[in-house]
Design a protein around this motif. Structure first.
Motif, short mmCIF file in Angstrom:
data_model
loop_
_atom_site.label_atom_id
_atom_site.label_comp_id
_atom_site.label_asym_id
_atom_site.label_seq_id
_atom_site.Cartn_x
_atom_site.Cartn_y
_atom_site.Cartn_z
N LEU A 1 0.85 -1.16 0.00
CA LEU A 1 0.00 0.00 0.00
C LEU A 1 0.90 1.22 0.00
O LEU A 1 1.75 1.35 0.88
CB LEU A 1 -0.91 0.00 1.23
CG LEU A 1 -1.85 1.17 1.39
CD1 LEU A 1 -2.87 1.21 0.27
CD2 LEU A 1 -2.54 1.08 2.75
N LYS A 2 0.75 2.07 -0.98
CA LYS A 2 1.57 3.28 -1.07
C LYS A 2 0.68 4.50 -0.83
O LYS A 2 -0.38 4.64 -1.44
CB LYS A 2 2.24 3.39 -2.44
CG LYS A 2 3.16 4.58 -2.55
CD LYS A 2 3.91 4.61 -3.86
CE LYS A 2 4.87 5.78 -3.86
NZ LYS A 2 5.69 5.80 -5.07
N ASN A 3 1.13 5.36 0.06
CA ASN A 3 0.41 6.59 0.35
C ASN A 3 0.90 7.68 -0.59
O ASN A 3 2.00 8.19 -0.44
CB ASN A 3 0.64 7.00 1.81
CG ASN A 3 -0.17 8.23 2.20
OD1 ASN A 3 -0.73 8.91 1.37
ND2 ASN A 3 -0.20 8.50 3.50
N ARG A 6 -1.12 13.55 0.94
CA ARG A 6 -0.35 14.47 1.79
C ARG A 6 -0.61 14.25 3.28
O ARG A 6 0.01 14.89 4.10
CB ARG A 6 -0.68 15.91 1.42
CG ARG A 6 -0.07 16.29 0.07
CD ARG A 6 -0.29 17.75 -0.20
NE ARG A 6 -1.47 17.84 -1.08
CZ ARG A 6 -2.08 18.93 -1.41
NH1 ARG A 6 -1.69 20.07 -0.93
NH2 ARG A 6 -3.12 18.91 -2.21
N GLN A 7 -1.53 13.36 3.60
CA GLN A 7 -1.84 13.09 5.00
C GLN A 7 -1.50 11.63 5.32
O GLN A 7 -1.53 10.78 4.44
CB GLN A 7 -3.31 13.35 5.29
CG GLN A 7 -3.71 14.79 5.11
CD GLN A 7 -5.16 15.01 5.47
OE1 GLN A 7 -5.75 14.22 6.20
NE2 GLN A 7 -5.74 16.09 4.96
N LYS A 8 -1.19 11.38 6.59
CA LYS A 8 -0.88 10.00 6.98
C LYS A 8 -2.16 9.16 6.92
O LYS A 8 -3.26 9.66 7.13
CB LYS A 8 -0.25 9.93 8.36
CG LYS A 8 -1.15 10.33 9.48
CD LYS A 8 -0.41 10.24 10.80
CE LYS A 8 -1.28 10.81 11.92
NZ LYS A 8 -0.60 10.82 13.18
N MET A 9 -1.98 7.90 6.62
CA MET A 9 -3.09 6.94 6.58
C MET A 9 -3.01 6.09 7.83
O MET A 9 -1.94 5.53 8.13
CB MET A 9 -2.98 6.05 5.34
CG MET A 9 -3.10 6.78 4.03
SD MET A 9 -2.70 5.73 2.60
CE MET A 9 -3.95 4.49 2.71
N VAL A 121 -4.84 -6.11 11.32
CA VAL A 121 -3.49 -5.56 11.32
C VAL A 121 -3.61 -4.04 11.24
O VAL A 121 -4.37 -3.52 10.43
CB VAL A 121 -2.67 -6.09 10.11
CG1 VAL A 121 -1.34 -5.37 9.98
CG2 VAL A 121 -2.46 -7.60 10.23
N ALA A 122 -2.84 -3.33 12.08
CA ALA A 122 -2.83 -1.88 12.04
C ALA A 122 -2.00 -1.41 10.85
O ALA A 122 -0.91 -1.92 10.60
CB ALA A 122 -2.24 -1.31 13.33
N VAL A 123 -2.54 -0.46 10.11
CA VAL A 123 -1.87 0.11 8.94
C VAL A 123 -1.62 1.59 9.22
O VAL A 123 -2.57 2.33 9.47
CB VAL A 123 -2.72 -0.06 7.67
CG1 VAL A 123 -2.06 0.63 6.48
CG2 VAL A 123 -2.97 -1.53 7.38
N ARG A 124 -0.36 1.97 9.21
CA ARG A 124 0.02 3.38 9.37
C ARG A 124 1.04 3.70 8.28
O ARG A 124 2.12 3.11 8.26
CB ARG A 124 0.62 3.62 10.75
CG ARG A 124 -0.37 3.44 11.87
CD ARG A 124 0.28 3.65 13.25
NE ARG A 124 -0.66 3.33 14.30
CZ ARG A 124 -0.79 2.13 14.85
NH1 ARG A 124 -0.03 1.14 14.46
NH2 ARG A 124 -1.69 1.92 15.80
N VAL A 125 0.67 4.62 7.41
CA VAL A 125 1.54 4.93 6.28
C VAL A 125 1.69 6.44 6.16
O VAL A 125 0.71 7.16 5.93
CB VAL A 125 0.99 4.36 4.95
CG1 VAL A 125 2.04 4.45 3.85
CG2 VAL A 125 0.49 2.94 5.11
#
Length: 143
Positions: A1-3, A6-9, A121-125
């Protein structure tokens, strides 16, 4: 997954994993096993299933509107706890789920037709960054 924004996911990802082994719904012989002692703020209805250490064991065949649900708690912060086995000894088959990321939560939901163990699963990008995760499934039989 690519962000690419301009904001964190920040979110979670999970699979429903509706499992039916040999056309049989959950009941005696079916169990879910994890590598840690299970806790739950809302354990399953005692007449349907119960937590036994690191397992959830079905006590009767689910019929009609029977539902076994509960949050599965007790896992740690490493991916080592992202190991789940769902087996039915009467059918002689099972499925294992292995994830390469730590668990954010697990929820169990099952009705007369299937067992659904849902690992989150936690996703933080951050912007411009990528995030990967892998869930591996293995189906097997035993004597």
């Amino acid at each position: 997954l690519k962000n690419t924004g301009r904001q964190k996911m920040e979110t979670t990802v999970y699979n429903h994993n509706f499992l039916v082994l040999d056309g049989k719904g959950p009941g005696p012989g079916a169990a879910i096993t994890v590598p840690y002692t299970i806790r739950s703020a809302r354990p399953p209805r005692a007449e349907l299933a119960e937590i036994q250490g690191n397992r959830i064991v079905y006590k009767k065949a689910l019929t009609g509107r029977d539902v076994v649900t509960c949050p599965v708690e007790g896992f740690g912060a490493s991916a080592a706890d992202h190991e789940i086995r769902i087996e039915d000894r009467l059918v002689g088959a099972g499925m294992s789920i292995h994830g390469d990321r730590p668990l954010a939560r697990i929820f169990l939901w099952s009705i007369r037709s299937n067992i659904s163990v849902e690992p989150f699963v936690a996703v933080r990008v951050a912007p411009g960054k990528e995030f990967t995760w892998t869930s591996s499934y293995r189906y097997y039989t035993f004597p």
